[in-house]
Scaffold this motif. Structure first.
Motif, short mmCIF file in Angstrom:
data_model
loop_
_atom_site.label_atom_id
_atom_site.label_comp_id
_atom_site.label_asym_id
_atom_site.label_seq_id
_atom_site.Cartn_x
_atom_site.Cartn_y
_atom_site.Cartn_z
N GLU A 32 85.76 32.22 9.28
CA GLU A 32 85.92 30.87 8.86
C GLU A 32 85.17 30.46 7.63
OE1 GLU A 32 85.70 28.26 12.72
OE2 GLU A 32 84.86 30.33 13.03
N VAL A 33 85.70 29.77 6.42
CA VAL A 33 85.18 29.14 5.64
C VAL A 33 85.44 27.59 5.56
CG1 VAL A 33 85.05 29.23 2.97
CG2 VAL A 33 85.42 31.52 4.39
N TYR A 34 84.19 27.18 5.50
CA TYR A 34 84.24 25.48 5.25
C TYR A 34 83.68 25.09 3.95
CZ TYR A 34 85.88 25.52 10.12
OH TYR A 34 86.46 25.81 11.36
N SER A 35 84.16 24.49 3.15
CA SER A 35 83.58 24.09 1.96
C SER A 35 83.61 22.67 1.69
CB SER A 35 84.22 24.95 0.68
OG SER A 35 85.44 24.42 0.43
N ALA A 36 82.64 22.41 0.83
CA ALA A 36 82.49 20.89 0.25
C ALA A 36 81.99 20.86 -1.27
CB ALA A 36 81.71 20.03 1.09
N ARG A 37 82.54 19.97 -1.88
CA ARG A 37 81.88 19.67 -3.49
C ARG A 37 80.94 18.83 -3.43
NH1 ARG A 37 88.08 20.59 -5.80
NH2 ARG A 37 88.31 22.84 -5.07
#
Ligand SMILES: [Zn+2]
Ligand SMILES: [Zn+2]
Length: 283
Positions: free
Chosen positions: A29-34
């Motif tokens: 799982e990969v969760y990302s935010a900018r």
């Protein structure tokens, strides 16, 4: 129980905001935010990143038993503190493997979305060359520069969290958002920051505040009251008052319960209010 890795990318590049990721190697799982290039809500950089991380944790439905390995960088300092305050099992970690790659990929994806040539990538961990290419591509075009050049000012570290949940104490304050009054002895969010050397301070109704404060100095108490419930705050008494329940004085400095019954302020000894269960005290 899962093991999560937290990493950032793009911090060393003078263009574009940073990317943060929350990664689980076992499940992929990969969760990302900018992080935006700039922002206007007065949040400190580390505070904003902490908000992004807590949002990602919600999305990932992390559990209290999960373990967190977090990059030790400045960008996560407020988040480190938050994890400790919340009692999470976490430690700093020199990132490698999936988390590192995921963060770099997300950063690359972001710059390519903006139009940067996709074939120019980070090679052999030579960040300086890669970032220089991006910086050149952004700064050669005024429109791009305005849109994508990192705002360093908003990223300067504030001395303390800027939004703190507390109370108005004995004063009426004006909500900076809705412009309505916040009555004395009510919960309120205080925003403090410096601008051009001046100290600025604003208040918000908790529900009007543009961000959820990470820090709370508010002590609340809910008591049974006349067949219902009454929620109030606990603060040191500022001037002698008489307890609504027992009628005896409450001395300045003593911890005092304040609450609104409809529009009427009641106050007194916390122990007197805590005892007003149905059948005893005031009914
Ligand atoms: Zn308001
Ligand atoms: Zn009393």
């Amino acid at each position: 129980m899962k093991t999560w890795y937290v990493e950032d990318a793009g911090g060393g590049c003078q263009a574009f905001g940073e990317v943060v990721v929350l990664v689980c190697e076992e499940t992929g799982e990969v969760y990302s935010a900018r992080v935006p290039v700039t922002w206007t809500n007065k949040l400190g950089w580390e505070e904003l990143v902490c908000h992004l991380m807590t949002d990602l944790m919600d999305k990932a439905k992390v559990s209290r038993d999960d373990q967190f390995f977090v990059c030790s960088g400045n960008i996560f300092h407020t988040y480190h503190k938050w994890l400790s305050d919340q009692g999470y099992n976490w430690q700093t970690h020199k990132m490698d493997g999936l988390a590192h790659d995921a963060a770099e990929n997300e950063f690359h994806r972001m710059v390519v979305e903006a139009g940067f040539p996709a074939n120019i990538k980070l090679a052999d961990r030579d960040y300086r060359s890669f970032y220089t290419e991006i910086e050149k591509w952004v700064s050669c075009n005024p429109g791009r520069k305005q849109k994508y050049w990192k705002d360093r000012e908003v990223r300067k570290k504030p001395a303390q969290p800027r939004y703190v949940l507390k109370s108005t104490m004995g004063r009426v304050r004006n909500c900076h958002q809705c412009n309505q009054k916040i009555p004395p002895f009510s919960p309120a969010v205080e925003l403090k920051y410096r601008k051009d050397g001046r100290k600025l301070r604003y208040f918000f109704h908790p529900e009007c505040c543009p961000v959820k404060p990470l820090k709370s100095q508010l002590d609340q108490l809910e008591v049974a009251w006349k067949g219902g419930k009454l929620t109030g705050i606990l603060v040191p008494c500022q001037e002698q008052v008489h307890c609504t329940v027992c009628g005896r004085p409450v001395e300045p400095g003593e911890k005092t319960f304040y609450a609104y019954e409809e529009d009427h302020l009641v106050c007194g000894h916390p122990s007197c209010f805590a005892k007003t269960r149905s059948g005893s005290g005031i009914c």
